[in-house]
Design an enzyme around this catalytic site. Structure first.
Site, mmCIF file in Angstrom:
data_model
loop_
_atom_site.group_PDB
_atom_site.id
_atom_site.type_symbol
_atom_site.label_atom_id
_atom_site.label_comp_id
_atom_site.label_asym_id
_atom_site.label_seq_id
_atom_site.Cartn_x
_atom_site.Cartn_y
_atom_site.Cartn_z
ATOM 1 N N PRO A 37 -47.593 -17.444 45.334
ATOM 2 C CA PRO A 37 -48.098 -18.494 46.235
ATOM 3 C C PRO A 37 -46.956 -19.172 46.987
ATOM 4 O O PRO A 37 -45.965 -19.560 46.365
ATOM 5 C CB PRO A 37 -48.777 -19.473 45.276
ATOM 6 C CG PRO A 37 -48.137 -19.227 43.939
ATOM 7 C CD PRO A 37 -47.778 -17.769 43.918
ATOM 8 N N MET A 38 -47.092 -19.275 48.300
ATOM 9 C CA MET A 38 -46.040 -19.947 49.091
ATOM 10 C C MET A 38 -46.644 -20.797 50.204
ATOM 11 O O MET A 38 -47.329 -20.275 51.093
ATOM 12 C CB MET A 38 -45.072 -18.900 49.679
ATOM 13 C CG MET A 38 -44.122 -18.342 48.617
ATOM 14 S SD MET A 38 -42.973 -17.123 49.276
ATOM 15 C CE MET A 38 -44.069 -15.735 49.536
ATOM 16 N N THR A 39 -46.373 -22.082 50.152
ATOM 17 C CA THR A 39 -46.851 -23.040 51.147
ATOM 18 C C THR A 39 -46.226 -22.723 52.498
ATOM 19 O O THR A 39 -45.010 -22.589 52.596
ATOM 20 C CB THR A 39 -46.465 -24.457 50.689
ATOM 21 O OG1 THR A 39 -47.162 -24.707 49.470
ATOM 22 C CG2 THR A 39 -46.839 -25.508 51.712
ATOM 23 N N TYR A 182 -45.829 -30.835 39.646
ATOM 24 C CA TYR A 182 -46.979 -31.464 40.311
ATOM 25 C C TYR A 182 -47.950 -31.999 39.248
ATOM 26 O O TYR A 182 -47.668 -31.921 38.061
ATOM 27 C CB TYR A 182 -47.642 -30.468 41.273
ATOM 28 C CG TYR A 182 -46.674 -30.018 42.340
ATOM 29 C CD1 TYR A 182 -46.258 -30.903 43.335
ATOM 30 C CD2 TYR A 182 -46.104 -28.755 42.313
ATOM 31 C CE1 TYR A 182 -45.325 -30.521 44.293
ATOM 32 C CE2 TYR A 182 -45.179 -28.359 43.267
ATOM 33 C CZ TYR A 182 -44.793 -29.255 44.257
ATOM 34 O OH TYR A 182 -43.870 -28.877 45.195
HETATM 35 C C1 LIG Z 1 -41.511 -21.423 50.989
HETATM 36 C C2 LIG Z 1 -42.003 -21.457 49.570
HETATM 37 C C3 LIG Z 1 -43.202 -22.094 49.279
HETATM 38 C C4 LIG Z 1 -43.692 -22.121 47.954
HETATM 39 N N1 LIG Z 1 -44.919 -22.682 47.704
HETATM 40 C C5 LIG Z 1 -45.469 -22.585 46.458
HETATM 41 C C6 LIG Z 1 -46.814 -23.002 46.214
HETATM 42 O O1 LIG Z 1 -47.546 -23.455 47.107
HETATM 43 N N2 LIG Z 1 -47.286 -22.877 44.956
HETATM 44 C C7 LIG Z 1 -46.524 -22.381 43.921
HETATM 45 O O2 LIG Z 1 -46.992 -22.299 42.783
HETATM 46 N N3 LIG Z 1 -45.259 -21.955 44.140
HETATM 47 C C8 LIG Z 1 -44.718 -22.029 45.373
HETATM 48 N N4 LIG Z 1 -43.459 -21.513 45.612
HETATM 49 C C9 LIG Z 1 -42.736 -20.805 44.521
HETATM 50 C C10 LIG Z 1 -43.004 -19.280 44.615
HETATM 51 O O3 LIG Z 1 -44.343 -18.978 44.314
HETATM 52 C C11 LIG Z 1 -42.116 -18.458 43.660
HETATM 53 O O4 LIG Z 1 -42.408 -18.812 42.338
HETATM 54 C C12 LIG Z 1 -40.638 -18.672 43.934
HETATM 55 O O5 LIG Z 1 -40.341 -18.501 45.305
HETATM 56 C C13 LIG Z 1 -39.793 -17.697 43.105
HETATM 57 O O6 LIG Z 1 -40.084 -16.361 43.445
HETATM 58 P P1 LIG Z 1 -39.048 -15.524 44.397
HETATM 59 O O7 LIG Z 1 -37.726 -15.625 43.734
HETATM 60 O O8 LIG Z 1 -39.617 -14.133 44.403
HETATM 61 O O9 LIG Z 1 -39.069 -16.163 45.738
HETATM 62 C C14 LIG Z 1 -42.948 -21.509 46.909
HETATM 63 C C15 LIG Z 1 -41.722 -20.903 47.228
HETATM 64 C C16 LIG Z 1 -41.257 -20.860 48.524
HETATM 65 C C17 LIG Z 1 -39.960 -20.148 48.809
#
Ligand SMILES: Cc1cc2nc3c(=O)[nH]c(=O)nc-3n(C[C@H](O)[C@H](O)[C@H](O)COP(=O)(O)O)c2cc1C
Length: 368
Positions: A37-39, A182
């Site tokens: 999930p990514m906002t 959160y």
């Molecule tokens: C731009 C951005 C937005 C994110 N938004 C959320 C979110 O809305 N909900 C959530 O649980 N994690 C959020 N995360 C965390 C990611 O889901 C993920 O756990 C984190 O990026 C680590 O994984 P990665 O190393 O593959 O990027 C966000 C991360 C990024 C970079």
């Protein structure tokens, strides 16, 4: 369902076990890869804009088996404050989510809605105080409201309503965001949860409100579609924070989720190869699976650079695949690397390293 391997043979890469169809908590998926999930701030008025459907569809088209949406605020005024973060229940949101789901299904993908409440991280833009377990906030931040039991009941209804809408919109699963500092995580963390009633104290009692959310959502979301709970030790602003000091404490929390009806767990950590507790190499998803028997998703710095794809140590593709083969966890979520590389899975599967760009912070400003 066609395996991705069929159209994209693996070239000297050990990725194959992640690319085969798999059933996860009863849900058939085209691969073991998940989009984390990514906002992304493309939902003015809380309603996903048309490009949101294309954005998710593109990742599903390119081999991601399960997409988890960006955090979606439940329909309570205290859930969040930013205009372009999506909501589940605002105006045309349901119809817009329905289009997102249809686009993803059209290419054989599956999608879960992540339900979110900011807790103390909601800004008081409209004078409304943030809702928190005990009114604890970081120094220098505005005061927040310690939730009453009536507030708790009100929020449970907001989660239930969001689950009903997510079911109607056709989501294959829901994920409850109980990570990263959160609201639900603030209940789990002793620093922010100082309550002396049934919702504070021991790990099991701190889990009582998040578990009640699981129960409320489970009651409204079709029983044959998975309910995932995402949790973490770290907080977005406190990487060293922990909700559980020992496996026994984690067990108390995760068992409360399982008993409330969670069908899977998404263990958020920053680096997937790091052990969650001393004395064992298991990561957080590994512990979650061992303690509860539920299927789990791991995440954390998978594939951020092309070096990951060259067979190597624990933080490389070899280490990841070995853990999946050993049954430590079931699915692997990709976050940041998918921002600049919507086709990362198919490129990686085909060994086309030249078509992959290493993750850069600036990818967070792009949307395609
Ligand atoms: C731009 C951005 C937005 C994110 N938004 C959320 C979110 O809305 N909900 C959530 O649980 N994690 C959020 N995360 C965390 C990611 O889901 C993920 O756990 C984190 O990026 C680590 O994984 P990665 O190393 O593959 O990027 C966000 C991360 C990024 C970079």
């Amino acid at each position: 369902m066609t395996a991705i391997l069929t159209s994209h043979p693996v070239v000297d890469l050990a990725l194959a076990p992640l690319l085969e169809p798999v059933t996860f908590a009863g849900l058939p998926l085209a691969s073991r890869f998940v989009m984390a999930p990514m906002t992304r701030f493309h939902s003015p008025g809380g309603v996903p804009a048309p490009e949101v459907a294309a954005y998710y569809r593109r990742r599903a088209e390119h081999g991601v088996g399960l997409l988890v949406t960006e955090g979606v605020w439940v329909g309570h005024p205290t859930a969040g404050h930013e205009d372009t973060v999506p909501r589940m229940t605002a105006g045309a949101a349901e119809a817009s989510w329905r289009r997102v789901v249809d686009e993803v299904h059209a290419v054989g993908g599956r999608i879960a809605a992540q339900l979110w409440h900011l807790g103390s991280l909601r800004e008081p833009v409209d004078g409304l105080a943030a809702w928190t377990p005990s009114g604890v906030r970081e120094p220098g931040r505005p005061a927040s409201r310690a939730m009453t039991v009536a507030d708790i009941d009100e929020l449970l209804e907001s989660y239930a309503e969001a689950a009903r809408v997510a079911a109607r919109a056709g989501f294959d699963a829901v994920e409850i965001h109980a990570a990263h500092g959160y609201l639900l995580d603030e209940f789990l963390w002793p620093f922010t949860n100082r309550r002396t009633d049934a919702f504070g104290g021991s790990p099991a009692r701190r889990a009582a409100f998040p578990a009640a959310v699981v129960r409320a959502v489970r009651a409204q979301f079709p029983a044959d579609r998975p309910l995932i709970v995402r949790f973490s030790q770290f907080k977005e602003r406190r990487f060293d924070a922990r909700i559980a000091e020992t496996p026994a404490e984690l067990d108390a929390i995760l068992t409360a989720f399982a008993e409330a009806g969670a069908s899977a767990l998404h263990a958020s950590q920053r680096r997937f190869w790091q052990p969650a507790f001393p004395g064992s190499g298991l990561n957080l998803a590994g512990w979650a699976k061992r303690l509860t028997g539920l299927p789990t998703i791991t995440v954390g710095s998978v594939g951020l650079t092309r070096d990951f794809l060259r067979p190597g140590g624990p933080e490389s593709v070899s280490g990841l695949v070995q853990r999946v083969a050993a049954g430590e966890f079931d699915l692997v979520a990709l976050g940041r690397i998918l921002l600049g590389n919507p086709a990362w899975v198919t490129h990686a599967a085909a060994g086309r390293l030249d078509d992959i760009v290493d993750y850069r912070k600036s990818h967070e400003d792009t949307y395609h």
